[in-house]
Design a protein around this motif. Structure first.
Motif, PDB file in Angstrom:
ATOM      1  N   VAL A 189       0.825  -1.107   0.223  1.00 29.22           N
ATOM      2  CA  VAL A 189       0.068   0.038   0.058  1.00 29.22           C
ATOM      3  C   VAL A 189       0.949   1.232   0.090  1.00 29.22           C
ATOM      4  O   VAL A 189       1.867   1.248   0.261  1.00 29.22           O
ATOM      5  N   ARG A 190       0.333   2.418  -0.316  1.00 29.13           N
ATOM      6  CA  ARG A 190       1.116   3.593  -0.222  1.00 29.13           C
ATOM      7  C   ARG A 190      -0.073   4.844   0.497  1.00 29.13           C
ATOM      8  O   ARG A 190      -1.156   4.598   0.316  1.00 29.13           O
ATOM      9  N   THR A 191       0.521   5.663   0.641  1.00 30.96           N
ATOM     10  CA  THR A 191      -0.228   6.789   0.853  1.00 30.96           C
ATOM     11  C   THR A 191      -0.704   7.730  -0.039  1.00 30.96           C
ATOM     12  O   THR A 191       0.354   8.345  -0.812  1.00 30.96           O
ATOM     13  N   THR A 192      -2.084   7.939  -0.349  1.00 28.91           N
ATOM     14  CA  THR A 192      -2.478   8.839  -1.429  1.00 28.91           C
ATOM     15  C   THR A 192      -3.289   9.962  -0.989  1.00 28.91           C
ATOM     16  O   THR A 192      -3.579  10.811  -2.002  1.00 28.91           O
ATOM     17  N   VAL A 194       9.446   4.008  12.915  1.00 28.96           N
ATOM     18  CA  VAL A 194      10.119   5.118  12.321  1.00 28.96           C
ATOM     19  C   VAL A 194      11.519   4.840  11.909  1.00 28.96           C
ATOM     20  O   VAL A 194      11.824   5.277  10.803  1.00 28.96           O
ATOM     21  N   ARG A 195      12.245   3.716  12.392  1.00 29.63           N
ATOM     22  CA  ARG A 195      13.359   3.521  12.023  1.00 29.63           C
ATOM     23  C   ARG A 195      13.395   2.595  10.591  1.00 29.63           C
ATOM     24  O   ARG A 195      14.046   2.990   9.681  1.00 29.63           O
ATOM     25  N   ARG A 196      12.345   1.869  10.540  1.00 24.02           N
ATOM     26  CA  ARG A 196      12.259   0.996   9.049  1.00 24.02           C
ATOM     27  C   ARG A 196      11.813   1.778   8.095  1.00 24.02           C
ATOM     28  O   ARG A 196      11.907   1.870   6.787  1.00 24.02           O
ATOM     29  N   LYS A 197      10.536   2.751   8.287  1.00 23.50           N
ATOM     30  CA  LYS A 197       9.850   3.191   7.406  1.00 23.50           C
ATOM     31  C   LYS A 197      10.065   4.980   7.057  1.00 23.50           C
ATOM     32  O   LYS A 197       9.699   5.357   6.046  1.00 23.50           O
ATOM     33  N   ARG A 198      10.693   5.372   8.001  1.00 22.31           N
ATOM     34  CA  ARG A 198      11.047   6.746   7.946  1.00 22.31           C
ATOM     35  C   ARG A 198       9.808   7.614   7.553  1.00 22.31           C
ATOM     36  O   ARG A 198       9.953   8.582   6.530  1.00 22.31           O
ATOM     37  N   PRO A 199       8.915   7.701   8.166  1.00 22.43           N
ATOM     38  CA  PRO A 199       7.766   8.569   7.587  1.00 22.43           C
ATOM     39  C   PRO A 199       8.082   9.961   8.016  1.00 22.43           C
ATOM     40  O   PRO A 199       8.355  10.280   9.059  1.00 22.43           O
ATOM     41  N   ASN A 258      -2.424   2.369   7.928  1.00 20.45           N
ATOM     42  CA  ASN A 258      -2.758   2.310   9.336  1.00 20.45           C
ATOM     43  C   ASN A 258      -1.392   1.409   9.856  1.00 20.45           C
ATOM     44  O   ASN A 258      -1.054   0.321   9.155  1.00 20.45           O
ATOM     45  N   ALA A 259      -0.504   2.036  10.802  1.00 20.22           N
ATOM     46  CA  ALA A 259       0.524   1.417  11.306  1.00 20.22           C
ATOM     47  C   ALA A 259       0.043   0.665  12.797  1.00 20.22           C
ATOM     48  O   ALA A 259      -0.250   1.446  13.645  1.00 20.22           O
ATOM     49  N   PRO A 305       4.212   1.622   3.088  1.00 18.06           N
ATOM     50  CA  PRO A 305       5.318   2.386   2.606  1.00 18.06           C
ATOM     51  C   PRO A 305       6.532   2.965   3.108  1.00 18.06           C
ATOM     52  O   PRO A 305       6.156   3.170   4.416  1.00 18.06           O
ATOM     53  N   GLU A 306       7.560   3.281   2.551  1.00 15.81           N
ATOM     54  CA  GLU A 306       8.661   4.161   3.000  1.00 15.81           C
ATOM     55  C   GLU A 306       8.623   5.370   2.855  1.00 15.81           C
ATOM     56  O   GLU A 306       7.982   6.117   1.544  1.00 15.81           O
ATOM     57  N   GLU A 307       8.803   6.443   3.737  1.00 20.84           N
ATOM     58  CA  GLU A 307       8.967   7.932   3.432  1.00 20.84           C
ATOM     59  C   GLU A 307       7.580   8.392   3.046  1.00 20.84           C
ATOM     60  O   GLU A 307       7.550   9.420   2.216  1.00 20.84           O
ATOM     61  N   GLU A 308       6.652   7.807   3.552  1.00 24.30           N
ATOM     62  CA  GLU A 308       5.331   8.383   3.267  1.00 24.30           C
ATOM     63  C   GLU A 308       4.426   8.642   4.647  1.00 24.30           C
ATOM     64  O   GLU A 308       4.783   7.724   5.543  1.00 24.30           O
ATOM     65  N   PRO A 309       3.503   9.504   4.838  1.00 26.00           N
ATOM     66  CA  PRO A 309       2.769   9.501   6.116  1.00 26.00           C
ATOM     67  C   PRO A 309       2.221   8.196   6.258  1.00 26.00           C
ATOM     68  O   PRO A 309       1.599   7.498   5.369  1.00 26.00           O
ATOM     69  N   LEU A 310       2.022   8.161   7.580  1.00 25.22           N
ATOM     70  CA  LEU A 310       1.293   6.775   8.209  1.00 25.22           C
ATOM     71  C   LEU A 310       0.121   7.254   9.057  1.00 25.22           C
ATOM     72  O   LEU A 310       0.518   8.320   9.867  1.00 25.22           O
ATOM     73  N   SER A 311      -0.845   6.533   9.532  1.00 26.67           N
ATOM     74  CA  SER A 311      -1.685   6.943  10.577  1.00 26.67           C
ATOM     75  C   SER A 311      -1.547   5.743  11.862  1.00 26.67           C
ATOM     76  O   SER A 311      -1.019   4.690  11.557  1.00 26.67           O
TER      77      SER A 311
END
Length: 245
Positions: A38-41, A197-202, A149-150, A166-172
């Motif tokens: 998934v990704r943040t759209t 935060v370490r793995r996905k770097r949002p 959602n995380a 996704p990496e480097e995208e906002p998450l809820s």
């Protein structure tokens, strides 16, 4: 995996029922652990959060008033007890078409949050994560703005909980009903959030519920934006003059 050509999403003969909601995943790219990626759209932070069961009530009121083309500046979330959004007949998994129909006039969806309680067997928790990703992917593929959602549990859940995000995208992230007011419940949540935060770097986290816990201040100090929105319980206590929960 060679069979990942999505042909399995198509019924091999008439009369076959899609018991596993494979239709949701048509066209998906699959993660290492076989979850739909998934990704943040969502193009901007949510204006406000509204729970699924409140969105249904609002939808019904608008339809009853003859307002079939209504638009609502709010993003739907499912940070609540599972029976409020995952019932056998009207739940978002069993009746996902209704979920998307109702979500379409809103700003989008976030916080598709099937529980992964620590006392659940491991296969059940993995299936709950699959359901999150499948519902989110289905929303994305239908043009509904989505913030994935995380959700995580203890350390052994991290690999599959974070696998398809996704990496480097906002998450809820939801803290509604998380029990974080009790200090003894915080280490598991805090450790998982730091690992996320370490793995996905949002670059940003949308937090439904209170963001007044030390771990959020710690993460915000690293440059990650925290957007706090009230859940149903937070709204109730704020109206009563109390604190966020």
């Amino acid at each position: 995996m060679e069979y990942r050509n999505n042909s399995w999403c198509e019924a091999p003969r008439s009369g076959i029922r899609d018991l596993w909601n494979a239709e949701l995943c048509q066209g998906a790219e699959w993660s290492k652990l076989d979850y739909p990626k998934v990704r943040t759209t969502a193009l901007r932070p949510p204006t406000r959060a509204i729970s699924w069961h409140k969105a249904i009530t609002l939808h019904n009121k608008m339809i009853a008033a003859g307002e079939s083309n209504y638009q609502i500046k709010a993003t739907i979330h499912c940070y609540s007890d599972d029976p409020t959004f995952d019932g056998e007949r009207q739940g978002i998994w069993s009746n996902w078409k209704r979920f998307y129909d109702i979500a379409s006039p809103f700003e989008g969806v976030m916080g598709v949050d099937f529980s992964i309680n620590t006392d659940f067997p491991d296969p059940v928790k993995r299936n709950q994560i699959y359901k999150m990703r499948a519902i989110e992917y289905g929303a994305i593929s239908r043009g509904i703005e989505t913030t994935p959602n995380a959700r995580w549990g203890t350390r052994e859940t991290w690999d599959y909980c974070f696998d398809a995000l996704p990496e480097e995208e906002p998450l809820s992230v939801g803290v509604v009903g998380s029990g974080l007011k009790k200090i003894e419940n915080r280490p598991v949540f805090d450790a998982g959030l730091r690992e996320l935060v370490r793995r996905k770097r949002p670059p940003a986290l949308v937090v439904v519920g209170s963001a007044e816990y030390p771990v959020f201040h710690e993460i915000e100090a690293t440059g990650i934006r925290i957007y706090q929105l009230d859940g149903d319980t937070s709204s109730y206590f704020k109206e009563k003059g109390g604190r966020h929960v």
